[in-house]
Design a protein around this motif. Structure first.
Motif, short mmCIF file in Angstrom:
data_model
loop_
_atom_site.label_atom_id
_atom_site.label_comp_id
_atom_site.label_asym_id
_atom_site.label_seq_id
_atom_site.Cartn_x
_atom_site.Cartn_y
_atom_site.Cartn_z
N THR A 148 7.21 -23.21 59.63
CA THR A 148 6.45 -22.09 60.21
C THR A 148 7.21 -21.46 61.36
O THR A 148 7.31 -20.23 61.46
N MET A 149 7.78 -22.29 62.24
CA MET A 149 8.50 -21.75 63.40
C MET A 149 9.75 -21.00 62.97
O MET A 149 10.04 -19.92 63.49
N TRP A 150 10.51 -21.55 62.01
CA TRP A 150 11.69 -20.83 61.54
C TRP A 150 11.30 -19.52 60.85
O TRP A 150 11.99 -18.51 61.00
N ASP A 151 10.20 -19.53 60.11
CA ASP A 151 9.73 -18.30 59.48
C ASP A 151 9.43 -17.23 60.53
O ASP A 151 9.82 -16.07 60.39
N LEU A 152 8.74 -17.62 61.60
CA LEU A 152 8.41 -16.66 62.66
C LEU A 152 9.65 -16.19 63.42
O LEU A 152 9.75 -15.02 63.80
N ILE A 153 10.59 -17.09 63.62
CA ILE A 153 11.83 -16.72 64.33
C ILE A 153 12.62 -15.69 63.53
O ILE A 153 13.06 -14.66 64.07
N VAL A 154 12.80 -15.92 62.23
CA VAL A 154 13.58 -14.96 61.45
C VAL A 154 12.78 -13.68 61.19
O VAL A 154 13.38 -12.60 61.07
N ASP A 155 11.43 -13.77 61.13
CA ASP A 155 10.62 -12.54 61.10
C ASP A 155 10.92 -11.70 62.33
O ASP A 155 11.10 -10.48 62.25
N ALA A 156 10.97 -12.38 63.48
CA ALA A 156 11.22 -11.68 64.75
C ALA A 156 12.61 -11.06 64.77
O ALA A 156 12.79 -9.93 65.24
N LEU A 157 13.61 -11.76 64.24
CA LEU A 157 14.98 -11.21 64.23
C LEU A 157 15.07 -9.97 63.34
O LEU A 157 15.69 -8.97 63.72
N GLY A 158 14.46 -10.03 62.15
CA GLY A 158 14.46 -8.86 61.27
C GLY A 158 13.72 -7.69 61.89
O GLY A 158 14.19 -6.54 61.85
N ALA A 159 12.57 -7.97 62.51
CA ALA A 159 11.79 -6.91 63.16
C ALA A 159 12.53 -6.33 64.35
O ALA A 159 12.49 -5.12 64.59
N LEU A 160 13.23 -7.18 65.10
CA LEU A 160 13.99 -6.71 66.26
C LEU A 160 15.11 -5.77 65.83
O LEU A 160 15.33 -4.72 66.46
N ALA A 161 15.80 -6.11 64.76
CA ALA A 161 16.89 -5.24 64.28
C ALA A 161 16.35 -3.86 63.91
O ALA A 161 16.92 -2.83 64.30
N ILE A 162 15.24 -3.81 63.20
CA ILE A 162 14.66 -2.52 62.80
C ILE A 162 14.12 -1.78 64.02
O ILE A 162 14.28 -0.56 64.13
N SER A 163 13.50 -2.48 64.94
CA SER A 163 12.97 -1.83 66.14
C SER A 163 14.08 -1.18 66.95
O SER A 163 13.93 -0.05 67.44
N LEU A 164 15.21 -1.88 67.07
CA LEU A 164 16.33 -1.30 67.81
C LEU A 164 16.91 -0.08 67.09
O LEU A 164 17.25 0.93 67.72
N LEU A 165 17.02 -0.17 65.75
CA LEU A 165 17.50 0.99 64.99
C LEU A 165 16.53 2.16 65.09
O LEU A 165 16.95 3.32 65.22
#
Length: 196
Positions: A148-165
């Protein structure tokens, strides 16, 4: 064929894949929203990879990185969806909201992370109530907390990349990355949402 031969799990997921594959077309017809073909292909590819390859073909247990890759891409897709939702609200004249690019990007990030957290609650509920194995417990952690924690961490990384773009797009609309081109296509093909 799966239903005919009594493979109910495979039949259910195959039917779900077919239904979800047609969602972009149904949304386009029902709400007159044009979704760029690249985004449609990404969504269809994600559904195929998660439901058919992941669940039916058992890629989640065959490849240790499959769940991580899919959660990262879900963060990307949900970040795009969150960005477009708040961008539409920000640009339409029917809603008197004028948000700065930083807030639009922040909302997209939180939207993707929130949906990812709701998905983890869904997985926990299915595992607890129906004895499913959606959380895919890892070695040394039968509770599923590490997954669960790894799922949330990589969700956050993908979302962060799109948010910055997305933030970069709003600050510099003349410079186009792939995301900016998709957002530009969405804006051009759906002008009724962006009249000021």
């Amino acid at each position: 064929m799966a239903l005919w031969t009594g493979r109910w799990f495979t039949g259910f997921f195959t039917a779900l894949i077919i239904i979800v594959t047609f969602l972009p077309v149904l949304l386009e017809r029902r709400f007159r929203i044009h979704i760029p073909p690249e985004l449609q292909l990404l969504a269809i590819g994600f559904v195929f990879a998660s439901l058919f390859l992941g669940e039916v073909r058992d890629y989640y247990t065959r490849f240790w990185w499959w769940d991580i890759a899919l959660h990262t891409s879900s963060g990307v897709l949900l970040g795009i969806l969150g960005f477009l939702l708040v961008h539409i609200m920000n640009e339409t004249e029917r809603i008197e909201v004028h948000m700065k690019p930083g807030f639009v990007a922040f909302f997209a990030f939180l939207f993707a992370l929130g949906v990812g957290a709701l998905w983890e609650i869904f997985e926990f509920t299915m595992d607890t109530l129906f004895g499913m194995n959606m959380q895919k417990p890892m070695l040394g952690d039968p509770s599923g907390l590490t997954d669960t924690m790894w799922d949330l961490i990589v969700d956050a990384l993908g979302a962060l990349a799109i948010s910055l773009l997305g933030w970069h797009y709003l600050r510099n609309p003349q410079q186009a990355s792939f995301l900016e081109r998709w957002i530009g296509t969405f804006v051009e093909r759906n002008p009724r949402f962006f009249r000021k």
